[in-house]
Design an enzyme around this catalytic site. Structure first.
Site, PDB file in Angstrom:
ATOM      1  N   ALA A 268     -38.253  29.273  88.874  1.00 51.30           N
ATOM      2  CA  ALA A 268     -37.572  30.511  89.245  1.00 51.30           C
ATOM      3  C   ALA A 268     -37.525  30.605  90.764  1.00 51.30           C
ATOM      4  CB  ALA A 268     -38.314  31.723  88.677  1.00 51.30           C
ATOM      5  N   CYS A 269     -36.331  30.841  91.302  1.00 47.23           N
ATOM      6  CA  CYS A 269     -36.199  30.986  92.751  1.00 47.23           C
ATOM      7  C   CYS A 269     -35.831  32.432  93.094  1.00 47.23           C
ATOM      8  CB  CYS A 269     -35.164  30.013  93.313  1.00 47.23           C
ATOM      9  SG  CYS A 269     -33.457  30.352  92.834  1.00 47.23           S
ATOM     10  N   THR A 270     -35.780  32.724  94.375  1.00 48.58           N
ATOM     11  CA  THR A 270     -35.534  34.103  94.808  1.00 48.58           C
ATOM     12  C   THR A 270     -34.170  34.620  94.376  1.00 48.58           C
ATOM     13  OG1 THR A 270     -34.866  33.246  96.959  1.00 48.58           O
ATOM     14  CG2 THR A 270     -37.106  34.076  96.764  1.00 48.58           C
TER      15      THR A 270
ATOM     16  N   THR B 230     -33.492  27.262  90.994  1.00 52.23           N
ATOM     17  CA  THR B 230     -34.136  27.372  89.685  1.00 52.23           C
ATOM     18  C   THR B 230     -33.772  26.163  88.822  1.00 52.23           C
ATOM     19  OG1 THR B 230     -34.145  29.783  89.745  1.00 52.23           O
ATOM     20  CG2 THR B 230     -34.267  28.761  87.566  1.00 52.23           C
TER      21      THR B 230
END
Length: 105
Positions: free
Chosen positions: A8-10, A16
């Site tokens: 999961a990325c920002t 992601t």
């Protein structure tokens, strides 16, 4: 070895999925079983099942944000890295997971 995890990325888009792909490719290349759940802008995809988590040797969280469901991994050996680490050095990362599991045994 069996690896499960979450990426999961920002923003919940590119990193992601890149992290998921790089980890899965690196692990499969050396014969590991691997499944990485993604948590992004369109929700959770490739969701991990309880049985998959239970059977896993190690949990890899390639995350830049707080994820949902982290409590599912209670009692498991967990390694947390950034998505950038997973994307840039997936082979080294998978090798490190092997070291950690072998030390545990």
């Amino acid at each position: 070895m069996k690896i499960v995890g979450v990426s999961a990325c920002t923003v919940g888009i590119a990193h992601t999925y890149l992290a998921q792909q790089k980890i899965e490719d690196a692990a499969k290349k050396i014969g590991d079983e691997v499944k990485i759940e993604t948590q992004g802008t369109i929700g959770t995809e490739n969701a991990l099942k309880k049985e998959e988590i239970k059977e896993a040797d190690i949990v890899l969280l390639a995350v830049d944000v707080k994820i949902s469901g982290e409590e599912r991994f209670k009692g498991k050996k967990i390694v947390k890295v950034s998505t950038e680490t997973a994307i840039k050095s997936p082979n080294k990362l998978v090798a490190k997971l092997h070291e950690i599991v072998e030390k545990k045994n």
